[in-house]
Design a protein around this motif. Structure first.
Motif, PDB file in Angstrom:
ATOM      1  N   ILE A  76       1.212  -1.175  -0.078  1.00 28.13           N
ATOM      2  CA  ILE A  76       0.023  -0.106  -0.085  1.00 28.13           C
ATOM      3  C   ILE A  76       0.623   1.139   0.163  1.00 28.13           C
ATOM      4  O   ILE A  76       1.003   2.480  -0.811  1.00 28.13           O
ATOM      5  CB  ILE A  76      -0.903   0.018   0.804  1.00 28.13           C
ATOM      6  N   VAL A  77       2.170   1.090   1.216  1.00 25.93           N
ATOM      7  CA  VAL A  77       2.742   2.059   0.922  1.00 25.93           C
ATOM      8  C   VAL A  77       3.208   2.246  -0.352  1.00 25.93           C
ATOM      9  O   VAL A  77       3.533   3.464  -0.737  1.00 25.93           O
ATOM     10  CB  VAL A  77       3.829   2.278   2.119  1.00 25.93           C
ATOM     11  N   ALA A  78       4.070   1.505  -0.941  1.00 28.65           N
ATOM     12  CA  ALA A  78       4.699   1.422  -2.119  1.00 28.65           C
ATOM     13  C   ALA A  78       4.201   1.889  -3.135  1.00 28.65           C
ATOM     14  O   ALA A  78       4.224   3.102  -4.162  1.00 28.65           O
ATOM     15  CB  ALA A  78       5.836   0.526  -2.755  1.00 28.65           C
ATOM     16  N   GLY A  79       2.454   1.362  -3.028  1.00 30.89           N
ATOM     17  CA  GLY A  79       1.685   2.297  -4.396  1.00 30.89           C
ATOM     18  C   GLY A  79       1.326   3.232  -4.238  1.00 30.89           C
ATOM     19  O   GLY A  79       1.360   4.332  -5.125  1.00 30.89           O
ATOM     20  N   ALA A 124       3.698   6.232  -3.049  1.00 32.63           N
ATOM     21  CA  ALA A 124       5.166   5.940  -3.337  1.00 32.63           C
ATOM     22  C   ALA A 124       4.349   6.096  -5.115  1.00 32.63           C
ATOM     23  O   ALA A 124       5.361   7.186  -6.227  1.00 32.63           O
ATOM     24  CB  ALA A 124       5.742   5.696  -2.472  1.00 32.63           C
ATOM     25  N   VAL A 125       4.112   5.134  -5.614  1.00 32.69           N
ATOM     26  CA  VAL A 125       4.639   5.596  -6.873  1.00 32.69           C
ATOM     27  C   VAL A 125       3.394   6.480  -8.036  1.00 32.69           C
ATOM     28  O   VAL A 125       3.969   6.956  -8.560  1.00 32.69           O
ATOM     29  CB  VAL A 125       4.418   4.261  -7.660  1.00 32.69           C
ATOM     30  N   LEU A 126       2.355   6.567  -7.262  1.00 30.25           N
ATOM     31  CA  LEU A 126       0.790   7.369  -7.274  1.00 30.25           C
ATOM     32  C   LEU A 126       1.211   8.670  -6.895  1.00 30.25           C
ATOM     33  O   LEU A 126       2.007   9.879  -7.900  1.00 30.25           O
ATOM     34  CB  LEU A 126       0.200   7.016  -6.840  1.00 30.25           C
ATOM     35  N   ILE A 127       2.394   9.370  -6.130  1.00 30.22           N
ATOM     36  CA  ILE A 127       2.274  10.597  -5.340  1.00 30.22           C
ATOM     37  C   ILE A 127       3.975  10.991  -6.726  1.00 30.22           C
ATOM     38  O   ILE A 127       3.962  12.022  -6.615  1.00 30.22           O
ATOM     39  CB  ILE A 127       3.367  10.791  -3.976  1.00 30.22           C
ATOM     40  N   GLY A 128       4.838   9.960  -6.948  1.00 27.88           N
ATOM     41  CA  GLY A 128       6.086  10.251  -7.795  1.00 27.88           C
ATOM     42  C   GLY A 128       5.547  10.449  -8.929  1.00 27.88           C
ATOM     43  O   GLY A 128       6.335  11.034  -9.572  1.00 27.88           O
ATOM     44  N   GLY A 129       4.124   9.955  -9.328  1.00 26.84           N
ATOM     45  CA  GLY A 129       4.338   9.542 -10.827  1.00 26.84           C
ATOM     46  C   GLY A 129       3.039  11.025 -11.590  1.00 26.84           C
ATOM     47  O   GLY A 129       3.337  11.435 -12.197  1.00 26.84           O
ATOM     48  N   ALA A 130       2.734  11.536 -10.433  1.00 24.86           N
ATOM     49  CA  ALA A 130       2.172  13.214 -10.271  1.00 24.86           C
ATOM     50  C   ALA A 130       3.005  14.435 -10.032  1.00 24.86           C
ATOM     51  O   ALA A 130       2.585  15.311 -10.923  1.00 24.86           O
ATOM     52  CB  ALA A 130       0.240  12.470  -9.581  1.00 24.86           C
ATOM     53  N   ARG A 131       4.533  14.171  -9.164  1.00 28.94           N
ATOM     54  CA  ARG A 131       4.909  15.026  -9.233  1.00 28.94           C
ATOM     55  C   ARG A 131       5.881  15.148 -11.052  1.00 28.94           C
ATOM     56  O   ARG A 131       6.428  16.042 -11.201  1.00 28.94           O
ATOM     57  CB  ARG A 131       5.693  14.786  -8.105  1.00 28.94           C
ATOM     58  N   ARG A 132       5.948  14.309 -11.762  1.00 27.76           N
ATOM     59  CA  ARG A 132       6.741  14.638 -13.078  1.00 27.76           C
ATOM     60  C   ARG A 132       5.876  15.763 -13.466  1.00 27.76           C
ATOM     61  O   ARG A 132       5.049  15.878 -14.195  1.00 27.76           O
ATOM     62  CB  ARG A 132       6.702  13.387 -13.690  1.00 27.76           C
TER      63      ARG A 132
END
Length: 72
Positions: free
Chosen positions: A59-62, A64-72
């Motif tokens: 859940i935490v990794a998912g 993080a991936v969503l937040i990291g992908g939104a910042r690009r």
């Protein structure tokens, strides 16, 4: 929807399912004996437990991936 969002959502869903269900079970057929035309087999039900910490990590990794992908 790009690939990082799909991966993030999939990780979150897998983590939530793992936390809610706690594992899954499956049936394994084993061939025990063959006496001429007679075949004896046994169906064993096995259970795989998913630890709660693994579900929380997914859940935490998912997230993080969503937040990291939104910042690009």
């Amino acid at each position: 929807m790009n690939t990082t969002k799909i991966i993030g959502i999939a990780l979150i869903v897998i983590g939530l399912l793992g936390a809610a269900l706690g594992g899954f079970s499956f049936t394994q057929d084993t061939h025990k004996a063959s006496l001429g035309p007679i075949n004896l087999s046994v169906a064993e039900e096995k259970r795989v437990n998913i630890p709660l910490w693994a579900s929380l990590v997914a859940i935490v990794a998912g997230a993080a991936v969503l937040i990291g992908g939104a910042r690009r």
